[in-house]
Design a protein around this motif. Structure first.
Motif, PDB file in Angstrom:
ATOM      1  N   HIS A 137       8.250  -4.764 -15.756  1.00 21.44           N
ATOM      2  CA  HIS A 137       9.473  -4.163 -15.214  1.00 21.44           C
ATOM      3  C   HIS A 137       9.776  -3.002 -16.159  1.00 21.44           C
ATOM      4  O   HIS A 137      10.415  -3.190 -17.182  1.00 21.44           O
ATOM      5  CB  HIS A 137      10.623  -5.172 -15.197  1.00 21.44           C
ATOM      6  CG  HIS A 137      10.302  -6.391 -14.413  1.00 21.44           C
ATOM      7  ND1 HIS A 137      10.329  -6.415 -13.037  1.00 21.44           N
ATOM      8  CD2 HIS A 137       9.911  -7.634 -14.804  1.00 21.44           C
ATOM      9  CE1 HIS A 137       9.999  -7.625 -12.615  1.00 21.44           C
ATOM     10  NE2 HIS A 137       9.725  -8.376 -13.666  1.00 21.44           N
TER      11      HIS A 137
ATOM     12  N   GLU B  86       3.633  -8.878 -10.574  1.00 21.54           N
ATOM     13  CA  GLU B  86       4.812  -8.153 -10.093  1.00 21.54           C
ATOM     14  C   GLU B  86       4.880  -6.837 -10.867  1.00 21.54           C
ATOM     15  O   GLU B  86       4.536  -6.793 -12.030  1.00 21.54           O
ATOM     16  CB  GLU B  86       6.067  -8.982 -10.365  1.00 21.54           C
ATOM     17  CG  GLU B  86       7.318  -8.420  -9.741  1.00 21.54           C
ATOM     18  CD  GLU B  86       8.491  -9.384  -9.904  1.00 21.54           C
ATOM     19  OE1 GLU B  86       9.596  -8.866 -10.143  1.00 21.54           O
ATOM     20  OE2 GLU B  86       8.308 -10.598  -9.797  1.00 21.54           O
ATOM     21  N   LEU B  87       5.314  -5.795 -10.227  1.00 22.78           N
ATOM     22  CA  LEU B  87       5.384  -4.496 -10.882  1.00 22.78           C
ATOM     23  C   LEU B  87       6.496  -3.678 -10.258  1.00 22.78           C
ATOM     24  O   LEU B  87       6.532  -3.485  -9.048  1.00 22.78           O
ATOM     25  CB  LEU B  87       4.048  -3.757 -10.717  1.00 22.78           C
ATOM     26  CG  LEU B  87       4.005  -2.273 -11.067  1.00 22.78           C
ATOM     27  CD1 LEU B  87       4.397  -2.044 -12.514  1.00 22.78           C
ATOM     28  CD2 LEU B  87       2.625  -1.717 -10.783  1.00 22.78           C
ATOM     29  N   ASP B  88       7.394  -3.251 -11.075  1.00 23.43           N
ATOM     30  CA  ASP B  88       8.408  -2.315 -10.595  1.00 23.43           C
ATOM     31  C   ASP B  88       8.955  -1.509 -11.760  1.00 23.43           C
ATOM     32  O   ASP B  88       8.743  -1.839 -12.912  1.00 23.43           O
ATOM     33  CB  ASP B  88       9.536  -3.023  -9.827  1.00 23.43           C
ATOM     34  CG  ASP B  88      10.276  -4.062 -10.655  1.00 23.43           C
ATOM     35  OD1 ASP B  88      10.588  -5.107 -10.091  1.00 23.43           O
ATOM     36  OD2 ASP B  88      10.527  -3.828 -11.845  1.00 23.43           O
TER      37      ASP B  88
ATOM     38  N   GLN C  99       8.940   6.242  -7.938  1.00 28.35           N
ATOM     39  CA  GLN C  99       8.415   5.100  -8.696  1.00 28.35           C
ATOM     40  C   GLN C  99       7.052   4.700  -8.161  1.00 28.35           C
ATOM     41  O   GLN C  99       6.110   4.510  -8.922  1.00 28.35           O
ATOM     42  CB  GLN C  99       9.354   3.915  -8.591  1.00 28.35           C
ATOM     43  CG  GLN C  99       8.715   2.617  -9.079  1.00 28.35           C
ATOM     44  CD  GLN C  99       9.349   1.390  -8.480  1.00 28.35           C
ATOM     45  OE1 GLN C  99      10.549   1.269  -8.455  1.00 28.35           O
ATOM     46  NE2 GLN C  99       8.531   0.479  -7.993  1.00 28.35           N
ATOM     47  N   ARG C 100       6.933   4.587  -6.852  1.00 28.34           N
ATOM     48  CA  ARG C 100       5.660   4.163  -6.266  1.00 28.34           C
ATOM     49  C   ARG C 100       4.553   5.173  -6.543  1.00 28.34           C
ATOM     50  O   ARG C 100       3.412   4.808  -6.763  1.00 28.34           O
ATOM     51  CB  ARG C 100       5.829   3.933  -4.767  1.00 28.34           C
ATOM     52  CG  ARG C 100       6.596   2.659  -4.446  1.00 28.34           C
ATOM     53  CD  ARG C 100       6.557   2.349  -2.965  1.00 28.34           C
ATOM     54  NE  ARG C 100       7.358   3.265  -2.172  1.00 28.34           N
ATOM     55  CZ  ARG C 100       8.655   3.138  -1.937  1.00 28.34           C
ATOM     56  NH1 ARG C 100       9.324   2.142  -2.444  1.00 28.34           N
ATOM     57  NH2 ARG C 100       9.291   4.006  -1.198  1.00 28.34           N
TER      58      ARG C 100
ATOM     59  N   GLN D  77       3.196   2.856 -10.195  1.00 32.01           N
ATOM     60  CA  GLN D  77       2.379   1.786  -9.642  1.00 32.01           C
ATOM     61  C   GLN D  77       0.895   2.127  -9.634  1.00 32.01           C
ATOM     62  O   GLN D  77       0.080   1.283 -10.003  1.00 32.01           O
ATOM     63  CB  GLN D  77       2.883   1.378  -8.264  1.00 32.01           C
ATOM     64  CG  GLN D  77       4.186   0.614  -8.359  1.00 32.01           C
ATOM     65  CD  GLN D  77       4.708   0.148  -7.018  1.00 32.01           C
ATOM     66  OE1 GLN D  77       4.190   0.517  -5.970  1.00 32.01           O
ATOM     67  NE2 GLN D  77       5.738  -0.660  -7.048  1.00 32.01           N
TER      68      GLN D  77
ATOM     69  N   ALA E 153      -1.562  -0.369 -11.624  1.00 32.63           N
ATOM     70  CA  ALA E 153      -2.508  -1.048 -10.744  1.00 32.63           C
ATOM     71  C   ALA E 153      -3.924  -0.525 -10.991  1.00 32.63           C
ATOM     72  O   ALA E 153      -4.887  -1.290 -10.974  1.00 32.63           O
ATOM     73  CB  ALA E 153      -2.112  -0.859  -9.292  1.00 32.63           C
TER      74      ALA E 153
ATOM     75  N   ALA F 265       1.099  -5.087  -7.410  1.00 34.49           N
ATOM     76  CA  ALA F 265       2.299  -4.262  -7.307  1.00 34.49           C
ATOM     77  C   ALA F 265       2.998  -4.564  -5.989  1.00 34.49           C
ATOM     78  O   ALA F 265       2.352  -4.686  -4.948  1.00 34.49           O
ATOM     79  CB  ALA F 265       1.941  -2.786  -7.387  1.00 34.49           C
ATOM     80  N   GLN F 266       4.290  -4.652  -6.039  1.00 33.51           N
ATOM     81  CA  GLN F 266       5.041  -4.977  -4.831  1.00 33.51           C
ATOM     82  C   GLN F 266       4.785  -3.910  -3.775  1.00 33.51           C
ATOM     83  O   GLN F 266       5.004  -2.741  -4.001  1.00 33.51           O
ATOM     84  CB  GLN F 266       6.525  -5.077  -5.148  1.00 33.51           C
ATOM     85  CG  GLN F 266       6.838  -6.221  -6.063  1.00 33.51           C
ATOM     86  CD  GLN F 266       8.278  -6.259  -6.497  1.00 33.51           C
ATOM     87  OE1 GLN F 266       9.056  -5.379  -6.202  1.00 33.51           O
ATOM     88  NE2 GLN F 266       8.623  -7.299  -7.215  1.00 33.51           N
TER      89      GLN F 266
ATOM     90  N   ALA G  14       1.900  -2.924  -2.680  1.00 31.33           N
ATOM     91  CA  ALA G  14       0.625  -2.217  -2.812  1.00 31.33           C
ATOM     92  C   ALA G  14      -0.525  -3.176  -2.528  1.00 31.33           C
ATOM     93  O   ALA G  14      -0.601  -4.237  -3.139  1.00 31.33           O
ATOM     94  CB  ALA G  14       0.485  -1.653  -4.235  1.00 31.33           C
TER      95      ALA G  14
END
Length: 102
Positions: free
Chosen positions: A20, A50-52, A69-70, A74, A78, A92-93, A95
């Motif tokens: 995070h 999880e990744l944000d 952010q993406r 990510q 990733a 990644a959320q 992805a």
């Protein structure tokens, strides 16, 4: 801690990372690779479960900040997982994992 638990015979198969990250403080790509390797070298499967990032300090609308952010973070995190043989899943959320069938 993991090294000690493994030495005591505790059955640990893998470890999950949940980065995070802050938009202003995030790990260098070389550090990501090294950390993944460090656990893989212990014989553990590594997942990024999880990744944000926290993009609140970026200018723009809420949607544009999340898109930034993406695009910015990510793929880097990733990508480090995909490049490291010891990393099983760059979760990644939102992805997809290119190594797993849809």
């Amino acid at each position: 801690m993991i090294r000690d638990l493994l030495a005591r015979g505790v059955p640990i198969d893998g470890i999950g990372f949940q980065p995070h990250i802050s938009i202003h403080r995030y790990p260098a790509e070389s550090d990501l690779h090294a950390n993944i390797r460090r656990f893989a070298d212990l014989g553990l499967k590594v997942d990024i479960s999880e990744l944000d990032a926290r993009p609140l300090l970026l200018p723009g609308t809420r949607d544009s900040r999340w898109q930034a952010q993406r695009v910015a973070f990510q793929p880097q995190i990733a990508g480090a997982c995909v490049a490291e043989p010891g990393c099983e899943s760059p979760g990644a959320q939102g992805a997809p994992d290119p190594r797993r069938p849809a």
